[in-house]
Write a protein that holds these residues in place. Sequence first.
Motif, PDB file in Angstrom:
ATOM      1  N   UNK A 189      -1.281   3.519   9.594  1.00  0.00           N
ATOM      2  CA  UNK A 189      -2.672   3.780   9.958  1.00  0.00           C
ATOM      3  C   UNK A 189      -3.401   4.353   8.749  1.00  0.00           C
ATOM      4  N   UNK A 190      -4.571   3.806   8.458  1.00  0.00           N
ATOM      5  CA  UNK A 190      -5.373   4.303   7.349  1.00  0.00           C
ATOM      6  C   UNK A 190      -6.681   4.850   7.889  1.00  0.00           C
ATOM      7  N   UNK A 191      -7.009   6.058   7.531  1.00  0.00           N
ATOM      8  CA  UNK A 191      -8.224   6.709   8.021  1.00  0.00           C
ATOM      9  C   UNK A 191      -8.933   7.363   6.839  1.00  0.00           C
ATOM     10  N   UNK A 192     -10.178   7.774   7.014  1.00  0.00           N
ATOM     11  CA  UNK A 192     -10.838   8.487   5.919  1.00  0.00           C
ATOM     12  C   UNK A 192     -10.073   9.739   5.486  1.00  0.00           C
ATOM     13  N   UNK A 193      -9.224  10.282   6.345  1.00  0.00           N
ATOM     14  CA  UNK A 193      -8.428  11.465   5.963  1.00  0.00           C
ATOM     15  C   UNK A 193      -7.139  11.109   5.240  1.00  0.00           C
ATOM     16  N   UNK A 194      -6.835   9.845   5.141  1.00  0.00           N
ATOM     17  CA  UNK A 194      -5.614   9.446   4.455  1.00  0.00           C
ATOM     18  C   UNK A 194      -4.891   8.335   5.189  1.00  0.00           C
TER      19      UNK A 194
ATOM     20  N   UNK B 227       0.853  -1.180   0.000  1.00  0.00           N
ATOM     21  CA  UNK B 227       0.000   0.000   0.000  1.00  0.00           C
ATOM     22  C   UNK B 227       0.890   1.230   0.000  1.00  0.00           C
ATOM     23  N   UNK B 228       0.270   2.388  -0.009  1.00  0.00           N
ATOM     24  CA  UNK B 228       1.015   3.651   0.046  1.00  0.00           C
ATOM     25  C   UNK B 228       0.577   4.429   1.260  1.00  0.00           C
TER      26      UNK B 228
ATOM     27  N   UNK C  18       3.623  -2.528  12.460  1.00  0.00           N
ATOM     28  CA  UNK C  18       2.705  -3.413  11.741  1.00  0.00           C
ATOM     29  C   UNK C  18       2.951  -3.342  10.234  1.00  0.00           C
TER      30      UNK C  18
ATOM     31  N   UNK D 188       2.542  -4.319   4.254  1.00  0.00           N
ATOM     32  CA  UNK D 188       1.816  -4.600   5.490  1.00  0.00           C
ATOM     33  C   UNK D 188       2.189  -5.971   6.035  1.00  0.00           C
TER      34      UNK D 188
END
Lengths: 419, 419
Positions: free
Chosen positions: B358-363, B335-336, B384, B406
């Motif tokens: 960490x992936x969130x709706x903000x990026x 992933x990026x 992780x 990941x």
Amino acid sequence: MVEKRKPIPVKEAVDRVMKRAAHVKSESVPLEEAYGRILAEPVIASHPVPPFDRSPYDGFAVRSVDTKGASGESRITFTVMDHIGAGTISSHTLGEREAVRIMTGAPLPAGADAIVMLEQTVIDGQTFTIRKPFAPMENVSPKGEDAKEGEVIVEAGAFIQPGVIAVLATFGYTNVQVATRPIVGLLATGTELLEVNEPLEPGKIRNSNGPMIAAQLKRMGIDCRLLGTLPDDEDACFNMVKEAIHECDAVITTGGVSVGDFDYLPSVYKRLGAEVLFNKVMMRPGSVTTVAHVNDTFLFGLSGNPSACFVGFELFTRPALISMMGNDKPYLPYTKAVLTADFAKANPFNRFIRAIYESTPKGSFIEPAGFNKSNSVTSIARGNAFIVLPGGTRGFQKGDEVDVLLIGKEEGVESWMLN
Amino acid sequence: MVEKRKPIPVKEAVDRVMKRAAHVKSESVPLEEAYGRILAEPVIASHPVPPFDRSPYDGFAVRSVDTKGASGESRITFTVMDHIGAGTISSHTLGEREAVRIMTGAPLPAGADAIVMLEQTVIDGQTFTIRKPFAPMENVSPKGEDAKEGEVIVEAGAFIQPGVIAVLATFGYTNVQVATRPIVGLLATGTELLEVNEPLEPGKIRNSNGPMIAAQLKRMGIDCRLLGTLPDDEDACFNMVKEAIHECDAVITTGGVSVGDFDYLPSVYKRLGAEVLFNKVMMRPGSVTTVAHVNDTFLFGLSGNPSACFVGFELFTRPALISMMGNDKPYLPYTKAVLTADFAKANPFNRFIRAIYESTPKGSFIEPAGFNKSNSVTSIARGNAFIVLPGGTRGFQKGDEVDVLLIGKEEGVESWMLN
């Protein structure tokens, strides 16, 4: 008359469940069995890491003061007094222009405060020359650079992944205090259900939800108590569920939570005095998912439809069980991806569509995993993620970016990021 | 003299390993033990799903021909002749304007070809009225809509996740043909190593790589044979490794692969007649990682430095073992993410930095998991993911988007997407 139920938003349903997730006890397990458990106590550094000033290279330990003024024109010669590998202590204390040949991982001998790498030397028998000065502690891994004694290395509540095992081993934890695993019982309902080993009969199907949920639990490291199939009789149902809640931290049922004529669970919850946290969620599939709570035991009333059952488990049961073990990352990981198919239909409720997610340097893409009605079983077998289409939206087109929840990560994330 | 080794690119090293990954045999296991294994045979639909025309709702089964012309002004009345739940067959064959009360999951009775949902009716005793016509097969889940008999539902080589368990159960697979697990032996090297239960001694450290690798294998469902610690003697090393390759599909060693004075493995490989696929990789940490191959057995010579050991396992050992089981998704998911810290130093080689993703709706964001030298053990416990900084690049700044791999997904991905 058909009972009218008031649906609540998914996030509200998740919150109601999570508020009730009380911590289970802890137990001590041998280090070899600790992988995949949840730490009940922090891992504390019982000594500095490294525990001594350490050579990170193969080379020569020297006193930096002796290297002053070294250059290509004015090389300085050292005499090798000893030769040590990792795990060996040199008994020699370095005098002026003396050196000890040293291998990666070995402790610096007394007096030494710098390491000359092999490739920085010209060796001639028991002597070598250098052509540059070395600063104090140059090429040395100083005692405590990775961890100080007494430092908290991993917090209580952490998932024990292989790296946590490595620090536990480093600090001599032969036994580890971990959260006990919740005791989870499974009751199937449905007179249409055959066992896996039974031949198909007219009107009947094999029970696929039971083995599926057992595997969803196993993925979390939790064994499942198979408590049998609820009979087609309300009193008998009541007695079986009542017995189950005495021995379990959570009782999962599949089917029987709808408002059909043979759905006894709603009245069983009432007779048990259970608090029904919700019995209708604004989502597809799985809108009839019901969660109740009585005497510190969760009652997860999942749909009998395979896709709906799967979604209900992953959205509600999984985070609750993880949270009960004290872990703070109970939610499915969130990401975004570009749709590779149209979803023309409007979405009155949040939709969770079993899908295949792929992330590449060119972008992240997601496509539906096939037939996606709530009774589908094949799409569950093919997907690794949910496409989440928010309720209240019109259709989505190929090329739209959508919310995605990933299934099958060994660890989750800290917060529920969707509405 | 120090041996000069020629480093090869990471992708080339991965490819050389993967070309040698020969498939292991298969075995039959009970369905309850199949989770996490790799399918050795495809899952074939032994019957259509659903196996009969099925009601997806609680309602009434009717003949669509009888509903023609129904409207709010001209309601049509039906008489209820029978009442069935899921798993029950009605013995009644529908006549004109007759209906059978039917619950979700039940098969349509003879003559019926549409389902009227409860909420589409007004009920009065043994009759009800409707106010709209129903098309043939309206509100019916037709036989075979999810799967046709004989269809391949899941391909051989698939990871058996809970959804695959559900289809196996559906089709009556009480036993499942799966890939055997490779037999993996583990040999530690290093005279500095203490067992986890031993007290710390001057110059020594506890063996953390062994328990860590055992956990990395356990994460893949593979048990590890602990074959002991290689002695500080070349002949004895040779004999132990030789014995290990006879009983194992892969032998993992930690340490002893460098060019130091006590690193015997390179000469052991030579004496075994093993083909050394590479002994230097353009990466940090773990550049000394060595992979050799002899008599269908892999020899994974991982670094003794914990971070380097971890990386070597995840990049080479893991995909090889997964591929040996016939699975086509052996690689760490790509992933990026956006860097939340600067990496000022240039990167002559690819760098794999243990990090928290960490992936969130903000990026999607990624930060280093702490101290990241190759000998670090604490950062392995905290991360992780790997930040991957390509070789030949100058520094990276906070805010730059970087490649990420990941760690800790139960399933991997199909291709290695990095150089």
